[in-house]
Design an enzyme around this catalytic site. Structure first.
Site, short mmCIF file in Angstrom:
data_model
loop_
_atom_site.label_atom_id
_atom_site.label_comp_id
_atom_site.label_asym_id
_atom_site.label_seq_id
_atom_site.Cartn_x
_atom_site.Cartn_y
_atom_site.Cartn_z
N ASP A 472 0.23 -0.96 0.25
CA ASP A 472 0.02 -0.15 -0.23
C ASP A 472 0.86 0.87 0.30
O ASP A 472 1.77 0.98 0.28
CB ASP A 472 -1.09 0.03 0.93
N ASP A 542 -10.90 1.94 -2.65
CA ASP A 542 -11.38 1.09 -1.66
C ASP A 542 -13.14 1.29 -1.58
O ASP A 542 -14.12 1.43 -0.47
CB ASP A 542 -10.82 2.55 -0.40
#
Ligand code: GLA
Length: 724
Positions: A472, A542
């Site tokens: 990430d 997301d």
């Protein structure tokens, strides 16, 4: 077959699909003559007359004719007065380069680019065009590759200092493409967190237009690609040209239309935060740009990009292998978990057929929220008292693989790492560091930082039995300064950061070839061809709401195939939108990518859990087609209430069709959707209805689909035909 035809004045690259032609004009000026559908011959006379007449019409003195010439790699400020692709500052401070033709050579296959991600493949040829500016002592090699199976060209530039003093590259784009008319629509992808890559289409207008990033990453806000199509082009027909950068940092993608309606396209490193001091004898390579052409609409253009991704960019064990169906604990627990809670989630996941359990953020340091611990990659024994290996052993014993989240490029100001090495963060001495998500960015241009990052991840991969990594990156650059770089090289930091990151990734993927890597950046903030070279899948967004995902996955597919897109079923009400959608709809949309779940399955009703079991069984049966089949967009959520797409196996014997309707409306009819990519002659049976139709019926007449009642209604149908 790719062939490269060289004459004194013309360099013509072509394969069965496209031609790319460079002309060598008087004085050795490398001119761009053509990119498009394959040409059988090439007589440049009429094109050159067209440009000559422009120059005449402009009443320019003769040596300004360069201002009306289509160039391969122009530099502004001598005869060409437009924006150029290259700016080089010479020892005397002047900033005009003038590259002239020296020689051309052909090499088989595709050479790599040192330190940078790049396409590869043996089924093609590369043309190297050597140029030189005698005045400032700069040599350039422009490299163009055509693969036999792609309607497009891959290119980059290599610059060498052959003078006795430093040269400073202030701009070096990867791509300059000139076209003699500007009757095009420009499509770009822009967005924000949880609504990545919205599609914007508008006609080209006079002047400059495009998208860019200065955020240190491709970014949530703009993608490093652009598309030009004729105003009449649709998904199914018409001309389209697409360009995408094989890179993950700052970029600029722009189109300049001049008063003569000439259209100049640029793609490459953003020069606002870039410069590069080239010492005598040194070389600088630009990232690579992929340009594709189609006369079969945007869908045809995407097919070319998808082939580049599948055959020439993704590497390693998972390049063509089934991707494990995963369950990620992020939306199930956020930071609030312990070993027992995780094992309970994993057990149910294993029971319904999930293959990989992923532990997301919160397992290290003292990370109970996002205020601390990035950089301290040591297991939090308050949450996992028996350590990581103990957890992975138990998960493995359930028959599941185990995955782990890292955000290795970051440091929390509240961390042991920051206490020990405040200089390792990107910062400007004397200025208050600007924080985003309460974290700072590590200076990946430094070798000591690169080695630390590598060691942290490698140690867990070596010791803990990790099968998957979610890599990430959750903030943008600010306070852009490096403690190690001298003043005159500070503008090199953004690009050096990327080179440092690529170095670490190259080491890790080579040392751990069994591990599946998934890239992520607050969702899809670094969804680009550069990352795809190292990690075969990217977390798309997301936002896991099925209706939002229809849009996001639709536009992401302009360049990226289903196997590149992480897509999960999550809980309702959805955590990003609050919307409630049926489990079938969430499953149908998510299975058009790397399928998984992002919720605690223990919270589902028995009925929904049974549906999950069935979804997983179906995906296991169909995933080779779903991931690696030919993907076609059918109905656009940008144009109406319905989204439809289909994925067809390479032998055209199996296809999965998906239709999702956003809002229910009374008094409307079920759509008749024309399918694409089937074999017209084959007879397809729809497993769910038992009906049979020929491919030609399905593609010309269409398939009428009855949708379930209510909002966010969706069907996914399996079509099969007998193999000959
Ligand atoms: C980012 C990612 C999410 C999740 C969180 C964890 O936002 O995009 O998927 O991993 O970080 O903090």
């Amino acid at each position: 077959m790719t062939e490269i035809l060289l004459t004194e004045k013309l360099l013509h690259l072509r394969n069965d699909h496209v031609s790319y032609v460079i002309g060598i004009l008087e004085g050795g000026v490398p001119a761009h003559l053509y990119f498009g559908k394959r040409l059988e011959g090439m007589n440049p006379a009429s094109l050159l007359r067209h440009y000559d007449l422009r120059a005449d019409g402009a009443w320019q003195p003769h040596n300004c004719a360069l201002d009306h010439t289509p160039h391969e790699y122009p530099s502004h400020g001598l005869g060409d007065l437009r924006e150029g692709a290259l700016t080089v500052r010479a020892a005397d401070g002047t900033r005009s380069a003038d590259l002239r033709f020296v020689s051309a050579e052909v090499v088989e296959g595709k050479p790599g680019i040192p330190g940078l991600p790049a396409t590869f493949g043996d089924n093609g040829r590369t043309l190297l065009v050597h140029l030189k500016d005698e005045c400032i002592g700069l040599e350039a090699t422009l490299s163009y590759t055509l693969f036999d199976d792609v309607a497009g060209v891959v290119r980059h530039a290599s610059l060498r200092n052959v003078s006795g003093s430093d040269l400073v590259i202030e701009r070096a784009y990867s791509l300059c493409l000139e076209m003699p008319d500007s009757r095009y629509d420009l499509i770009t992808l822009s967005g924000a967190w949880s609504r990545e890559r919205e599609m914007f289409r508008r006609p080209l207008v006079m002047g400059e237009q495009g998208v860019s990033s200065l955020k240190g990453a491709t970014s949530l806000h703009a993608s490093n690609m652009l598309f030009l199509c004729r105003p009449e082009t649709t998904e199914a027909q018409g001309e389209a040209i697409g360009a995408a950068l094989v890179y993950s940092g700052n970029f600029k993608a722009s189109v300049h239309v001049d008063p003569a309606r000439n259209c100049r396209v640029f793609l490459g490193l953003n020069d606002v935060d870039f410069s590069w001091t080239l010492n005598p004898g040194a070389t600088f390579d630009t990232p690579e740009a992929v340009t594709v052409y189609s006369d079969a609409g945007l869908d045809g253009m995407s097919a070319q990009f998808h082939r580049v991704c599948a055959e020439h960019l993704v590497r390693g064990k998972y390049a063509k292998a089934p991707r494990p169906i995963l369950l990620n604990n992020w939306e199930a627990t956020y930071f609030g978990f312990n070993e027992e809670k995780l094992l309970k989630i994993a057990r149910t996941a294993a029971d319904v057929g999930v293959e990989l359990f992923v532990l997301d953020d919160g397992w290290f340091g003292k990370r109970d929220d996002d205020t601390t611990s990035l950089g301290d990659w040591f297991v939090d024994t308050a949450k996992l008292p028996n350590g990581m290996k103990h957890l992975t052993d138990q998960v493995h014993a359930m028959g599941l693989k185990f995955g782990l989240w890292f955000e290795p490029e970051m440091v929390s100001p509240k961390s042991k790492l920051y206490e020990a090495h405040p200089d390792w963060a990107i910062h400007i001495p004397g200025r208050e560091p600007v924080q985003q998500r309460q974290q700072l960015t590590l200076d990946m241009s430094r070798e000591d930082v690169q080695d630390y990052v590598y060691d942290c991840v490698a140690r867990h991969l070596r010791e803990d039995g990790i099968d998957y990594v979610k890599w990430d990156m959750n903030r943008n650059f600010s306070n852009i300064g490096s403690a190690l770089l001298p003043a005159e090289r500070q503008k090199e930091l953004p690009h050096r950061y990327m080179l440092g990151l690529y170095r670490v990734l190259e080491r890790l993927v080579n040392e751990f070839p069994e591990v599946l890597f998934e890239s992520c950046s607050s969702g899809g903030g670094r969804f680009d061809m550069g990352m795809l070279y190292y990690m075969p899948q990217t977390w798309t967004s997301d936002n896991t709401d099925a209706l939002c995902r229809c849009q996001i996955q639709y536009s992401t597919s302009l360049v990226f195939p289903p196997f590149a897109m992480g897509s999960h079923v999550s809980a309702v009400p959805n955590h990003q939108t609050g919307r409630i959608t049926p489990i079938e709809t969430r499953g149908n949309v998510a299975m058009s990518g790397c399928f998984g779940y992002e919720l605690d399955l223990n919270t589902l009703s028995a009925d929904d859990l049974e549906k999950v079991r069935q979804q997983i069984a179906r995906v296991k049966k169909l995933r080779q087609t779903l991931l690696y089949g030919d993907f076609h967009r059918l109905l656009s959520p940008y144009e109406g209430n319905d989204t439809a797409w289909i994925t067809v196996s390479p032998d055209k014997c199996e296809a999965v069709f998906m239709l999702t309707r956003a809002l229910a409306k009374s008094g409307t009819y079920p759509p008749l959707v024309r399918l694409r990519g089937l074999d017209a002659e084959k007879v397809y049976t729809v497993a769910e209805t038992g009906e049979s139709y020929t491919g030609s019926e399905l593609m010309n007449l269409g398939l009428c689909v009855r949708l379930p009642w209510g909002d966010a209604a969706s069907v996914s149908l399996t079509l099969t035909a007998r193999a000959e």
